[in-house]
Design an enzyme around this catalytic site. Structure first.
Site, PDB file in Angstrom:
ATOM      1  N   LYS A 127       0.827  -1.208   0.000  1.00 41.06           N
ATOM      2  CA  LYS A 127       0.000   0.000   0.000  1.00 41.06           C
ATOM      3  C   LYS A 127       0.864   1.262   0.000  1.00 41.06           C
ATOM      4  O   LYS A 127       1.842   1.350   0.752  1.00 41.06           O
ATOM      5  CB  LYS A 127      -0.922  -0.021   1.230  1.00 41.06           C
ATOM      6  CG  LYS A 127      -1.893   1.151   1.325  1.00 41.06           C
ATOM      7  CD  LYS A 127      -2.811   0.971   2.520  1.00 41.06           C
ATOM      8  CE  LYS A 127      -3.787   2.116   2.686  1.00 41.06           C
ATOM      9  NZ  LYS A 127      -4.708   1.896   3.822  1.00 41.06           N
ATOM     10  N   SER A 183      -9.362   2.001   2.809  1.00 42.06           N
ATOM     11  CA  SER A 183      -8.465   2.728   1.934  1.00 42.06           C
ATOM     12  C   SER A 183      -7.462   1.824   1.228  1.00 42.06           C
ATOM     13  O   SER A 183      -6.765   2.246   0.311  1.00 42.06           O
ATOM     14  CB  SER A 183      -7.703   3.774   2.758  1.00 42.06           C
ATOM     15  OG  SER A 183      -6.933   3.138   3.783  1.00 42.06           O
ATOM     16  N   SER A 216     -10.107  -0.338   6.957  1.00 43.76           N
ATOM     17  CA  SER A 216      -9.490  -0.265   5.631  1.00 43.76           C
ATOM     18  C   SER A 216      -8.823  -1.535   5.146  1.00 43.76           C
ATOM     19  O   SER A 216      -8.295  -1.572   4.040  1.00 43.76           O
ATOM     20  CB  SER A 216      -8.467   0.878   5.605  1.00 43.76           C
ATOM     21  OG  SER A 216      -9.112   2.111   5.820  1.00 43.76           O
TER      22      SER A 216
END
Length: 439
Positions: free
Chosen positions: A87, A156, A180
């Site tokens: 990420k 996210s 997330s």
């Protein structure tokens, strides 16, 4: 509705590890398979942050060095030649960190942390940075849900979940401050795991809320997750098998926040477990759930504003509206109030732990989301089902548990005891055959 999941078998992490380590699958052959899959699916799904160079040319060179260091099958590190998505709030040497924002990457730059160093030491290859909503908050990334390109993959950690769902990598790293990891895992039909707070270090990443941030993992299946967790969680221990795990259902205002579709789905899962002989107990907990949610959001906003205070002062006009609103709310939270909210995390953790010990619970079972992935890309979906477990810092798993009639994944959430990830994963393996049901 356009489903773009690959037609070829979706390899799990554990079986790939075995095949690559023993020489049954040559890493160059696997890399070529991934390259074809990537070139077909990535333009549609947009899971990865684009690189200036071809990522597979870079990976081929890295693989040459890896093969030179470990030429003998059977003596290779545990994640030998496994491509991993990371990420883009986590620093990786050789990659800029943009965090889904328009801020200059040099402003956000930082050293690679212990997690990425650990992955490299285990033989993993960084396939690329995965898309994130801006600074791991609400403003959506361009990633699409591979089960339906017109729907959100969640956020996210959207890119990490979608990349694993598409089998573009068998393991991806995300972060969770509210929901997330667990939410996008459920929306994309993969396994998501958020260990206890701090069990995987967050150093080497851009924080959103240091008191709430967790690093999490995505894999195709539970076997792969058990392997990844054992390698990446600090001080992993062998788990003892629980022959008759007692499952708790958190009754009260929290569970009522789930949508009716998810409650009906949960009832179906419970029915299958009861038929299989498992014991389930409905327990009143978190009667003050609205206050828990309020404290969580205030703590998140206040700490985010502190983390971003210098960046926001200089580059505030470049922040997207959702993140800008968060910073402005956070500026109104007094430091003394933040200390109260930090203590509330520990109180909730202790309260839930006391209930689990008193009642003899092995895990909590709850919906992973309030429904399937919503239509549209303007929102990443609702994370309220994940919030209290994140606030308490407890380990949690999102596991695929069937699909809607439209073919959209549905997930359930299993939550374990503080720092008892080993037990949580062992219980999940016991329950897994009975979790899948239609909606």
């Amino acid at each position: 509705m356009k489903n773009v999941l690959p037609n070829t078998p979706l390899e799990g992490l554990a079986e790939l590890v075995r095949a690559l380590a023993m020489g049954d699958l040559h890493p160059n052959h696997y890399l070529q398979l991934l390259k074809r899959r990537f070139s077909r699916l990535e333009p549609l799904v947009q899971a990865f942050v684009p690189e200036a160079q071809d990522p597979f040319s870079r990976l081929e060179k890295e693989l040459e060095s890896l093969e030179a260091g470990f030429p003998e099958p059977g003596k290779r590190p545990p994640l030998y030649a496994i491509p991993v998505g990371v990420k883009d709030v986590i620093h990786v040497e050789g990659f800029p960190t943009r965090a889904g924002s328009l801020l200059p990457p040099e402003v956000l730059a930082g050293p690679e942390g212990p997690l990425v160093r650990r992955l490299r030491g285990l033989g993993a290859l960084v396939l690329g940075k995965t898309h994130t909503s801006e600074f791991a908050y609400l403003a959506p990334a361009p990633t699409r849900n591979p089960h339906d390109l017109d729907r959100t993959p969640g956020g996210s950690s959207s890119g990490s979940a979608a990349a694993v769902a598409c089998a573009m990598c068998p393991l991806a790293i995300g972060t969770q401050t509210v929901g997330s990891v667990l939410r996008p895992a459920a929306f994309c039909g993969v396994v998501g795991f958020k260990p206890s707070f701090g069990r995987i270090p967050t150093e080497g990443s851009i924080p959103l809320s240091p008191s709430l941030d967790h690093v999490g993992l995505f894999t195709r299946d539970l076997e792969g997750m058990a392997l990844a967790a054992s390698l990446l969680c600090h001080d992993w221990r062998e788990s003892t098998t629980i022959e008759e795990p007692l499952i708790g259902i958190p009754d009260g205002p929290y569970i009522r926040r789930a949508g009716q579709r998810c409650l009906d789905h949960l009832q179906g899962v419970m029915g299958r477990l009861l038929e299989a002989g498992f014991r389930i107990k409905l327990l009143k907990v978190m009667e003050n759930f609205e206050e828990i949610a309020h404290r969580h959001h205030r703590l998140l906003a206040g700490e985010a504003a502190w983390v971003h205070r210098r960046w926001f002062k200089e580059f505030g006009s470049r922040y997207r509206k959702e993140t800008k609103a968060l910073m402005e709310r956070g500026m109104t939270v007094p430091p003394k109030e933040l200390e109260t909210y930090r203590l509330s995390r520990i109180r909730l953790r202790e309260t839930l732990g006391e209930v689990m010990e008193r009642e003899g619970l092995a895990v909590w079972l709850a919906p992973a989301t309030v429904g399937p992935a919503p239509l549209g890309l303007h929102s990443t979906g609702e994370s309220i089902m994940n919030l209290p477990w994140t606030h308490a810092g407890l380990p949690a798993l999102s596991i695929p548990a069937g699909k809607t009639p439209e073919g959209l994944p549905m997930g359930v959430q299993l939550v374990g005891k503080w720092m008892q990830e080993e037990e949580l994963l062992a219980v999940a393996q016991r329950l897994l055959p009975f979790l899948t049901t239609s909606s």
